[in-house]
Structure formats: C-alpha cells, structure tokens
Design a protein around this motif. Sequence first.
Motif, PDB file in Angstrom:
ATOM      1  N   THR A 264       0.960  -1.371  -0.024  1.00 45.03           N
ATOM      2  CA  THR A 264      -0.058   0.076  -0.159  1.00 45.03           C
ATOM      3  C   THR A 264       0.621   1.211   0.062  1.00 45.03           C
ATOM      4  OG1 THR A 264      -1.634  -1.343   1.260  1.00 45.03           O
ATOM      5  CG2 THR A 264      -1.782   1.243   1.222  1.00 45.03           C
ATOM      6  N   GLN A 265       1.837   1.214   0.851  1.00 42.98           N
ATOM      7  CA  GLN A 265       2.668   2.364   0.797  1.00 42.98           C
ATOM      8  C   GLN A 265       3.538   2.632  -0.518  1.00 42.98           C
ATOM      9  OE1 GLN A 265       4.872   1.471   4.431  1.00 42.98           O
ATOM     10  NE2 GLN A 265       3.519   2.735   5.805  1.00 42.98           N
ATOM     11  N   GLN A 266       3.914   1.523  -1.118  1.00 39.24           N
ATOM     12  CA  GLN A 266       4.394   1.589  -2.433  1.00 39.24           C
ATOM     13  C   GLN A 266       3.571   2.129  -3.410  1.00 39.24           C
ATOM     14  OE1 GLN A 266       6.089  -2.205  -4.047  1.00 39.24           O
ATOM     15  NE2 GLN A 266       6.660  -1.133  -5.947  1.00 39.24           N
ATOM     16  N   HIS A 267       2.436   1.466  -3.564  1.00 41.43           N
ATOM     17  CA  HIS A 267       1.026   2.329  -4.194  1.00 41.43           C
ATOM     18  C   HIS A 267       1.050   3.882  -4.027  1.00 41.43           C
ATOM     19  CE1 HIS A 267      -2.735   2.552  -6.649  1.00 41.43           C
ATOM     20  NE2 HIS A 267      -3.056   3.141  -5.477  1.00 41.43           N
ATOM     21  N   LEU A 268       0.881   3.968  -3.096  1.00 40.84           N
ATOM     22  CA  LEU A 268       0.950   5.652  -2.544  1.00 40.84           C
ATOM     23  C   LEU A 268       2.220   6.473  -3.036  1.00 40.84           C
ATOM     24  CD1 LEU A 268      -0.537   5.316   0.929  1.00 40.84           C
ATOM     25  CD2 LEU A 268      -1.819   6.246  -1.111  1.00 40.84           C
ATOM     26  N   ARG A 269       3.301   5.959  -2.893  1.00 42.71           N
ATOM     27  CA  ARG A 269       4.393   6.655  -3.481  1.00 42.71           C
ATOM     28  C   ARG A 269       4.561   6.593  -5.011  1.00 42.71           C
ATOM     29  NH1 ARG A 269       6.990   3.658   0.339  1.00 42.71           N
ATOM     30  NH2 ARG A 269       7.654   1.978  -1.159  1.00 42.71           N
ATOM     31  N   GLU A 270       3.917   5.504  -5.596  1.00 44.86           N
ATOM     32  CA  GLU A 270       4.229   5.577  -7.209  1.00 44.86           C
ATOM     33  C   GLU A 270       2.961   6.348  -7.684  1.00 44.86           C
ATOM     34  OE1 GLU A 270       4.459   1.575  -8.099  1.00 44.86           O
ATOM     35  OE2 GLU A 270       6.450   1.194  -7.325  1.00 44.86           O
TER      36      GLU A 270
ATOM     37  N   GLU B 166       0.454  10.100   2.264  1.00 45.39           N
ATOM     38  CA  GLU B 166       1.404   8.858   3.052  1.00 45.39           C
ATOM     39  C   GLU B 166       0.372   8.597   4.331  1.00 45.39           C
ATOM     40  OE1 GLU B 166       5.072  10.569   4.373  1.00 45.39           O
ATOM     41  OE2 GLU B 166       5.503  11.027   2.120  1.00 45.39           O
ATOM     42  N   TYR B 167       0.233   7.298   4.651  1.00 44.89           N
ATOM     43  CA  TYR B 167      -0.544   6.694   5.740  1.00 44.89           C
ATOM     44  C   TYR B 167       0.350   5.975   6.722  1.00 44.89           C
ATOM     45  CZ  TYR B 167      -4.600   8.523   3.163  1.00 44.89           C
ATOM     46  OH  TYR B 167      -5.348   9.330   2.800  1.00 44.89           O
ATOM     47  N   THR B 168       0.264   5.837   7.678  1.00 45.96           N
ATOM     48  CA  THR B 168       0.959   5.065   8.710  1.00 45.96           C
ATOM     49  C   THR B 168       0.448   3.766   8.738  1.00 45.96           C
ATOM     50  OG1 THR B 168      -0.515   5.346  10.635  1.00 45.96           O
ATOM     51  CG2 THR B 168       1.149   6.930  10.378  1.00 45.96           C
ATOM     52  N   ARG B 169       1.205   2.779   9.297  1.00 47.78           N
ATOM     53  CA  ARG B 169       0.576   1.157   9.325  1.00 47.78           C
ATOM     54  C   ARG B 169      -0.616   1.268   9.713  1.00 47.78           C
ATOM     55  NH1 ARG B 169       2.513  -4.000   9.708  1.00 47.78           N
ATOM     56  NH2 ARG B 169       1.584  -5.184  11.214  1.00 47.78           N
ATOM     57  N   ASP B 170      -0.956   1.953  10.999  1.00 42.51           N
ATOM     58  CA  ASP B 170      -2.358   1.857  11.726  1.00 42.51           C
ATOM     59  C   ASP B 170      -3.321   2.392  10.697  1.00 42.51           C
ATOM     60  OD1 ASP B 170      -1.230   0.848  14.126  1.00 42.51           O
ATOM     61  OD2 ASP B 170      -0.942   2.569  15.016  1.00 42.51           O
ATOM     62  N   GLN B 171      -2.954   3.530  10.092  1.00 41.28           N
ATOM     63  CA  GLN B 171      -4.277   3.893   9.437  1.00 41.28           C
ATOM     64  C   GLN B 171      -4.513   3.198   8.248  1.00 41.28           C
ATOM     65  OE1 GLN B 171      -1.865   7.637   8.581  1.00 41.28           O
ATOM     66  NE2 GLN B 171      -3.301   8.763   9.501  1.00 41.28           N
ATOM     67  N   ILE B 172      -3.487   2.571   7.673  1.00 44.62           N
ATOM     68  CA  ILE B 172      -3.469   1.444   6.492  1.00 44.62           C
ATOM     69  C   ILE B 172      -4.445   0.227   6.967  1.00 44.62           C
ATOM     70  CG2 ILE B 172      -2.625  -0.056   4.847  1.00 44.62           C
ATOM     71  CD1 ILE B 172      -0.219   2.004   4.603  1.00 44.62           C
ATOM     72  N   LEU B 173      -3.931  -0.368   8.193  1.00 50.16           N
ATOM     73  CA  LEU B 173      -4.701  -1.419   8.544  1.00 50.16           C
ATOM     74  C   LEU B 173      -6.064  -1.001   8.954  1.00 50.16           C
ATOM     75  CD1 LEU B 173      -1.888  -3.306  10.564  1.00 50.16           C
ATOM     76  CD2 LEU B 173      -2.760  -3.827   8.223  1.00 50.16           C
ATOM     77  N   PHE B 174      -6.419   0.160   9.484  1.00 55.23           N
ATOM     78  CA  PHE B 174      -7.880   0.516   9.955  1.00 55.23           C
ATOM     79  C   PHE B 174      -8.812   0.464   8.715  1.00 55.23           C
ATOM     80  CE2 PHE B 174     -11.188   3.994  10.301  1.00 55.23           C
ATOM     81  CZ  PHE B 174     -11.585   3.530  11.550  1.00 55.23           C
TER      82      PHE B 174
END
Length: 48
Positions: free
Chosen positions: A25-31, A37-45
């Motif tokens: 997910t973080q890679q998708h956001l960067r690209e 940008e989202y933290t691990r907790d935000q993504i898992l939420f």
Amino acid sequence: MKKNISCPCGERIVGEDEDDLVEKTQQHLRENHPGHEYTRDQILFMAY
C-alpha cells in the motif's frame, strides 16, 4: 488478519499478510499518489 485494501482510485491491493499489505500500500501511494502518506495503523484501519 487483514490482507486487502481498496484505494479510492480503484486499485485493489492484496498482501500475503498485514506487513506485506502495508508495504504494498505504501509503495502504491508513493508511485501513484505522491504526497499521500499513511501510517501502518491508518492502512490497517482501512483494510479488510
């Protein structure tokens, strides 16, 4: 364990586990969405 997330752009991201999902997910956001940008907790939420 959450392994899926749907981006508002329509992309569905699937990970092998939560760590893999967060990384992908973080890679998708960067690209595809620079500046979002989202933290691990935000993504898992948002994941399912």
